[in-house]
Design a protein around this motif. Structure first.
Motif, PDB file in Angstrom:
ATOM      1  N   CYS A  41      25.133 -30.006   7.444  1.00 22.60           N
ATOM      2  CA  CYS A  41      24.752 -28.639   7.813  1.00 22.60           C
ATOM      3  C   CYS A  41      23.239 -28.438   7.912  1.00 22.60           C
ATOM      4  O   CYS A  41      22.746 -27.876   8.890  1.00 22.60           O
ATOM      5  N   ASP A  42      22.500 -28.909   6.904  1.00 19.49           N
ATOM      6  CA  ASP A  42      21.056 -28.679   6.926  1.00 19.49           C
ATOM      7  C   ASP A  42      20.389 -29.394   8.099  1.00 19.49           C
ATOM      8  O   ASP A  42      19.476 -28.868   8.731  1.00 19.49           O
ATOM      9  N   GLU A  43      20.871 -30.585   8.413  1.00 21.24           N
ATOM     10  CA  GLU A  43      20.329 -31.334   9.545  1.00 21.24           C
ATOM     11  C   GLU A  43      20.686 -30.661  10.864  1.00 21.24           C
ATOM     12  O   GLU A  43      19.867 -30.590  11.790  1.00 21.24           O
ATOM     13  N   LEU A  44      21.912 -30.139  10.956  1.00 22.65           N
ATOM     14  CA  LEU A  44      22.351 -29.473  12.175  1.00 22.65           C
ATOM     15  C   LEU A  44      21.568 -28.191  12.417  1.00 22.65           C
ATOM     16  O   LEU A  44      21.159 -27.901  13.545  1.00 22.65           O
ATOM     17  N   LEU A  45      21.326 -27.432  11.367  1.00 22.18           N
ATOM     18  CA  LEU A  45      20.520 -26.217  11.494  1.00 22.18           C
ATOM     19  C   LEU A  45      19.104 -26.555  11.948  1.00 22.18           C
ATOM     20  O   LEU A  45      18.526 -25.858  12.795  1.00 22.18           O
ATOM     21  N   ALA A  46      18.539 -27.620  11.414  1.00 25.33           N
ATOM     22  CA  ALA A  46      17.190 -28.039  11.802  1.00 25.33           C
ATOM     23  C   ALA A  46      17.163 -28.497  13.267  1.00 25.33           C
ATOM     24  O   ALA A  46      16.223 -28.178  14.003  1.00 25.33           O
TER      25      ALA A  46
END
Length: 119
Positions: A41-46
């Motif tokens: 999730c954090d990578e996708l948001l970035a």
């Protein structure tokens, strides 16, 4: 006989546009969100935020489609600039990322995701 040749020539001329038509290229911009489900999730948001910033787009952007007159979409050549094609492609990617983010509740804080027993 002459009309048949005129019709045949016009059909052959428009057949040359197939593969480079506006409607086909716009359809290619819509992407599946399933390929982003494996990304944390954090990578996708970035990734989404970076792509939106790169093309100066909103993070909630949706793909748009032109409305060619009377079904001529498959025969209308794609006259968009390369920059506009890149923006439209990025719009489709951002929308696919957003669908994955929403489906997995990535945009919610971690506290709301935790299951807590009452009492």
């Amino acid at each position: 006989m002459r009309w048949n040749l005129i019709v045949l020539a016009s059909c052959l001329a428009t057949a040359g546009c197939v593969g480079n038509s506006t409607s086909e290229r716009q359809d290619d911009n819509v992407q599946s969100s399933l390929r982003y489900d494996a990304v944390p999730c954090d990578e996708l948001l970035a990734q989404r935020d970076g792509l939106a910033q790169q093309y100066n787009l909103s993070t909630q952007v949706k793909p748009t489609f032109s409305n060619p007159a009377m079904g001529f979409g498959p025969f209308t050549p794609d006259m968009r600039s390369q920059r506009q094609r890149d923006i439209d492609r990025a719009t489709g990617e951002i929308d696919a990322m957003n669908r994955s983010i929403n489906r997995r509740d990535c945009d919610k804080p971690d506290e709301q995701k935790k299951f807590v027993l009452p009492g």
